[in-house]
Motif scaffolding. Structure first.
Motif, PDB file in Angstrom:
ATOM      1  N   VAL A  27      10.062   3.245   3.879  1.00 26.28           N
ATOM      2  CA  VAL A  27      10.464   2.239   4.851  1.00 26.28           C
ATOM      3  C   VAL A  27       9.986   0.890   4.322  1.00 26.28           C
ATOM      4  CG1 VAL A  27      10.181   1.411   7.228  1.00 26.28           C
ATOM      5  CG2 VAL A  27      10.232   3.860   6.764  1.00 26.28           C
ATOM      6  N   SER A  28      10.796  -0.147   4.490  1.00 31.08           N
ATOM      7  CA  SER A  28      10.359  -1.496   4.129  1.00 31.08           C
ATOM      8  C   SER A  28      10.806  -2.471   5.214  1.00 31.08           C
ATOM      9  CB  SER A  28      10.899  -1.909   2.760  1.00 31.08           C
ATOM     10  OG  SER A  28      12.298  -1.961   2.772  1.00 31.08           O
ATOM     11  N   PHE A  29      10.035  -3.511   5.384  1.00 32.82           N
ATOM     12  CA  PHE A  29      10.260  -4.517   6.420  1.00 32.82           C
ATOM     13  C   PHE A  29      10.444  -5.867   5.737  1.00 32.82           C
ATOM     14  CE2 PHE A  29       7.742  -1.107   8.142  1.00 32.82           C
ATOM     15  CZ  PHE A  29       8.166  -0.939   9.448  1.00 32.82           C
ATOM     16  N   PHE A  89       3.549  -1.322  13.365  1.00 32.31           N
ATOM     17  CA  PHE A  89       4.808  -0.848  13.940  1.00 32.31           C
ATOM     18  C   PHE A  89       4.796   0.658  14.111  1.00 32.31           C
ATOM     19  CE2 PHE A  89       5.666  -4.666  11.557  1.00 32.31           C
ATOM     20  CZ  PHE A  89       6.410  -5.416  12.445  1.00 32.31           C
ATOM     21  N   ARG A  90       5.583   1.109  15.067  1.00 33.28           N
ATOM     22  CA  ARG A  90       5.897   2.541  15.168  1.00 33.28           C
ATOM     23  C   ARG A  90       7.390   2.641  15.409  1.00 33.28           C
ATOM     24  NH1 ARG A  90       3.040   4.550  20.816  1.00 33.28           N
ATOM     25  NH2 ARG A  90       4.411   3.415  22.245  1.00 33.28           N
ATOM     26  N   PHE A 101       2.882   2.664  11.374  1.00 27.80           N
ATOM     27  CA  PHE A 101       2.388   1.949  10.205  1.00 27.80           C
ATOM     28  C   PHE A 101       1.487   0.819  10.681  1.00 27.80           C
ATOM     29  CE2 PHE A 101       6.570   3.478   8.562  1.00 27.80           C
ATOM     30  CZ  PHE A 101       6.070   4.346   7.608  1.00 27.80           C
ATOM     31  N   ASP A 102       0.231   0.875  10.296  1.00 35.78           N
ATOM     32  CA  ASP A 102      -0.745  -0.133  10.690  1.00 35.78           C
ATOM     33  C   ASP A 102      -0.793  -1.276   9.688  1.00 35.78           C
ATOM     34  OD1 ASP A 102      -1.651   1.185  13.036  1.00 35.78           O
ATOM     35  OD2 ASP A 102      -2.828   2.545  11.791  1.00 35.78           O
ATOM     36  N   ASP A 103      -0.902  -2.492  10.226  1.00 37.05           N
ATOM     37  CA  ASP A 103      -1.123  -3.692   9.417  1.00 37.05           C
ATOM     38  C   ASP A 103      -0.118  -3.837   8.277  1.00 37.05           C
ATOM     39  OD1 ASP A 103      -3.291  -3.994  11.114  1.00 37.05           O
ATOM     40  OD2 ASP A 103      -4.718  -3.155   9.690  1.00 37.05           O
ATOM     41  N   VAL A 104       1.159  -3.675   8.585  1.00 35.15           N
ATOM     42  CA  VAL A 104       2.215  -3.739   7.577  1.00 35.15           C
ATOM     43  C   VAL A 104       2.465  -5.170   7.125  1.00 35.15           C
ATOM     44  CG1 VAL A 104       4.653  -3.286   7.105  1.00 35.15           C
ATOM     45  CG2 VAL A 104       3.359  -1.722   8.538  1.00 35.15           C
ATOM     46  N   THR A 114       9.366  -9.028   1.639  1.00 39.26           N
ATOM     47  CA  THR A 114       9.499  -7.626   2.018  1.00 39.26           C
ATOM     48  C   THR A 114       8.133  -6.970   1.925  1.00 39.26           C
ATOM     49  OG1 THR A 114      11.782  -7.536   1.252  1.00 39.26           O
ATOM     50  CG2 THR A 114      10.612  -5.431   1.444  1.00 39.26           C
ATOM     51  N   TYR A 115       7.783  -6.224   2.957  1.00 38.18           N
ATOM     52  CA  TYR A 115       6.492  -5.553   3.035  1.00 38.18           C
ATOM     53  C   TYR A 115       6.728  -4.054   3.141  1.00 38.18           C
ATOM     54  CZ  TYR A 115       5.042 -10.305   4.025  1.00 38.18           C
ATOM     55  OH  TYR A 115       4.833 -11.651   3.952  1.00 38.18           O
ATOM     56  N   LYS A 116       5.987  -3.310   2.323  1.00 37.62           N
ATOM     57  CA  LYS A 116       6.122  -1.858   2.303  1.00 37.62           C
ATOM     58  C   LYS A 116       4.791  -1.238   2.737  1.00 37.62           C
ATOM     59  CE  LYS A 116       9.568  -1.909  -1.301  1.00 37.62           C
ATOM     60  NZ  LYS A 116       9.976  -1.477  -2.618  1.00 37.62           N
ATOM     61  N   PRO A 117       4.823  -0.470   3.818  1.00 39.22           N
ATOM     62  CA  PRO A 117       3.585   0.152   4.286  1.00 39.22           C
ATOM     63  C   PRO A 117       3.167   1.312   3.393  1.00 39.22           C
ATOM     64  CG  PRO A 117       5.410   0.885   5.606  1.00 39.22           C
ATOM     65  CD  PRO A 117       5.951  -0.161   4.660  1.00 39.22           C
TER      66      PRO A 117
END
Length: 121
Positions: A27-29, A89-90, A101-104, A114-117
């Motif tokens: 997953v990526s944000f 996020f959940r 995902f904590d502190d993404v 882009t942030y990847k947990p």
């Protein structure tokens, strides 16, 4: 004794296969242009064929706040008060996959980044 060793190896192998099978896909944000401390818009990439995000929530203090999916496909949350990072996020997918995902995303996020947990199981 050899029989119990084989059983132990089989149990370990079965556990490894189960973890690999149950592991969430990557997953990526990506923070959308125009996001700020009161409006966060994200493109969320979820790499699992035949499945998609159904619900996404953002943690603020002890509460989980729902994000809404916009027309552009971005997940968004708007707030009267500044949102507090780092952002956790959940989610739940259409097929029932759930994860937290904590502190993404860091407090000082950059639009377009882009942030990847890290994977959690």
């Amino acid at each position: 004794m050899a029989s119990s060793s084989r059983m132990l190896v089989a149990a370990v192998m079965a556990a490894l296969v189960a973890v690999a099978w149950c592991a969430p896909p990557p997953v990526s944000f990506t923070v959308e242009k125009g996001s700020d401390k009161t409006h966060l818009a994200l493109q969320i990439k979820y790499d699992k064929a035949g499945d998609s995000m159904k619900e996404v929530e953002l943690k603020q203090k002890e509460d989980w706040l729902p994000l809404k999916k916009g027309y552009s496909g971005a997940w968004e949350i708007k707030s009267d008060k500044p949102l507090e990072g780092p952002y956790s996020f959940r989610y739940e997918t259409e097929k029932g996959q759930r994860n937290v995902f904590d502190d993404v995303i860091p407090t000082d996020f950059k639009c377009g980044s882009t942030y990847k947990p890290e994977a959690t199981y």
